[in-house]
Design a protein around this motif. Structure first.
Motif, mmCIF file in Angstrom:
data_model
loop_
_atom_site.group_PDB
_atom_site.id
_atom_site.type_symbol
_atom_site.label_atom_id
_atom_site.label_comp_id
_atom_site.label_asym_id
_atom_site.label_seq_id
_atom_site.Cartn_x
_atom_site.Cartn_y
_atom_site.Cartn_z
ATOM 1 N N THR A 1 28.879 30.495 33.564
ATOM 2 C CA THR A 1 29.742 32.016 32.868
ATOM 3 C C THR A 1 28.612 33.122 32.709
ATOM 4 O O THR A 1 28.058 33.321 32.016
ATOM 5 C CB THR A 1 30.002 31.577 31.335
ATOM 6 O OG1 THR A 1 30.235 30.326 30.902
ATOM 7 C CG2 THR A 1 31.430 32.602 31.013
ATOM 8 N N CYS A 2 29.584 34.417 33.760
ATOM 9 C CA CYS A 2 29.422 35.229 33.916
ATOM 10 C C CYS A 2 29.594 36.094 32.349
ATOM 11 O O CYS A 2 30.195 36.196 31.715
ATOM 12 C CB CYS A 2 30.653 36.610 34.754
ATOM 13 S SG CYS A 2 30.369 37.607 35.632
ATOM 14 N N PRO A 3 28.410 36.909 32.257
ATOM 15 C CA PRO A 3 27.651 37.791 31.141
ATOM 16 C C PRO A 3 28.358 39.010 30.299
ATOM 17 O O PRO A 3 28.789 39.085 29.890
ATOM 18 C CB PRO A 3 26.428 37.808 31.252
ATOM 19 C CG PRO A 3 25.983 38.540 33.148
ATOM 20 C CD PRO A 3 27.050 36.904 33.525
ATOM 21 N N ASN A 4 28.727 39.122 31.887
ATOM 22 C CA ASN A 4 29.699 40.328 31.404
ATOM 23 C C ASN A 4 31.192 39.871 32.204
ATOM 24 O O ASN A 4 32.171 41.184 31.243
ATOM 25 C CB ASN A 4 29.575 41.194 33.068
ATOM 26 C CG ASN A 4 30.197 42.314 33.566
ATOM 27 O OD1 ASN A 4 29.901 43.531 32.248
ATOM 28 N ND2 ASN A 4 30.902 43.104 33.672
ATOM 29 N N CYS A 5 32.058 39.517 32.990
ATOM 30 C CA CYS A 5 33.618 38.771 31.872
ATOM 31 C C CYS A 5 33.600 37.820 32.052
ATOM 32 O O CYS A 5 34.911 37.459 31.996
ATOM 33 C CB CYS A 5 34.456 39.785 33.867
ATOM 34 S SG CYS A 5 33.539 38.479 35.079
ATOM 35 N N SER A 6 32.889 37.113 31.879
ATOM 36 C CA SER A 6 33.075 35.803 30.841
ATOM 37 C C SER A 6 33.769 34.770 32.511
ATOM 38 O O SER A 6 34.752 33.846 31.321
ATOM 39 C CB SER A 6 34.050 35.760 29.988
ATOM 40 O OG SER A 6 33.642 36.097 29.176
ATOM 41 N N THR B 1 25.073 36.715 38.038
ATOM 42 C CA THR B 1 26.149 37.684 37.702
ATOM 43 C C THR B 1 27.031 36.636 38.334
ATOM 44 O O THR B 1 26.463 36.839 39.622
ATOM 45 C CB THR B 1 26.209 38.896 36.988
ATOM 46 O OG1 THR B 1 25.818 39.524 38.506
ATOM 47 C CG2 THR B 1 25.548 39.716 36.076
ATOM 48 N N CYS B 2 28.467 37.508 38.483
ATOM 49 C CA CYS B 2 29.492 36.681 39.190
ATOM 50 C C CYS B 2 29.916 37.582 41.226
ATOM 51 O O CYS B 2 29.763 37.171 41.725
ATOM 52 C CB CYS B 2 30.989 36.651 38.336
ATOM 53 S SG CYS B 2 31.890 37.367 38.750
ATOM 54 N N SER B 3 29.185 38.872 40.262
ATOM 55 C CA SER B 3 29.303 39.659 41.547
ATOM 56 C C SER B 3 28.684 40.657 41.526
ATOM 57 O O SER B 3 27.807 41.150 40.298
ATOM 58 C CB SER B 3 30.685 40.404 41.891
ATOM 59 O OG SER B 3 30.946 41.052 40.808
ATOM 60 N N TRP C 1 28.897 44.053 40.946
ATOM 61 C CA TRP C 1 30.206 44.995 40.015
ATOM 62 C C TRP C 1 29.912 44.832 39.186
ATOM 63 O O TRP C 1 29.422 45.432 37.905
ATOM 64 C CB TRP C 1 31.301 44.948 40.414
ATOM 65 C CG TRP C 1 32.493 45.730 39.441
ATOM 66 C CD1 TRP C 1 32.107 46.957 40.700
ATOM 67 C CD2 TRP C 1 32.328 45.725 38.368
ATOM 68 N NE1 TRP C 1 33.139 47.648 39.300
ATOM 69 C CE2 TRP C 1 33.187 46.757 38.761
ATOM 70 C CE3 TRP C 1 32.399 44.861 37.942
ATOM 71 C CZ2 TRP C 1 33.989 46.571 37.027
ATOM 72 C CZ3 TRP C 1 33.549 45.070 36.084
ATOM 73 C CH2 TRP C 1 33.885 46.275 36.310
ATOM 74 N N CYS C 2 29.943 43.494 38.575
ATOM 75 C CA CYS C 2 29.333 43.289 36.955
ATOM 76 C C CYS C 2 28.455 42.993 36.531
ATOM 77 O O CYS C 2 27.826 43.387 35.865
ATOM 78 C CB CYS C 2 29.992 41.251 36.839
ATOM 79 S SG CYS C 2 31.540 40.832 37.026
ATOM 80 N N PHE C 3 27.278 43.034 37.146
ATOM 81 C CA PHE C 3 26.152 43.150 37.229
ATOM 82 C C PHE C 3 25.755 44.244 36.487
ATOM 83 O O PHE C 3 24.960 45.245 36.307
ATOM 84 C CB PHE C 3 24.583 42.981 38.173
ATOM 85 C CG PHE C 3 23.478 43.047 37.906
ATOM 86 C CD1 PHE C 3 22.235 42.340 37.148
ATOM 87 C CD2 PHE C 3 22.677 44.690 38.692
ATOM 88 C CE1 PHE C 3 21.213 43.035 37.066
ATOM 89 C CE2 PHE C 3 21.058 44.792 37.900
ATOM 90 C CZ PHE C 3 20.936 43.797 37.458
#
Ligand SMILES: [Zn+2]
Length: 72
Positions: A21-26, A54-56, A58-60
């Protein structure tokens, strides 16, 4: 400077298909589909650094502590 690495460098092959699960966008994404960065986070009142998935990219950038992104 932005450094990122493929999860395949850090994650054993048998675990790459696991969902994280991405910590930024879930978003729930397979580990193989994300990126790993050296990031900073708060722990027990102090800022620490570690490898963050992270998933990307951008999310990082959105997730990273603002003090390390030139915003403070
Ligand atoms: Zn994300």
């Amino acid at each position: 400077m932005l450094h990122s690495a493929s999860p395949t460098i850090f994650v054993p092959p048998e675990r790459l298909a696991e969902t994280a699960t991405c910590p930024n966008c879930s978003a729930k994404v397979g580990l193989w589909g994300g990126v790993i960065h050296l990031g900073h986070y708060h722990f027990d009142g102090e800022v620490r650094e570690g490898l963050i998935w992270t998933c990307s990219d951008w999310c990082f950038l959105s997730w990273e502590h603002p003090a390390f992104m030139g915003k403070c």
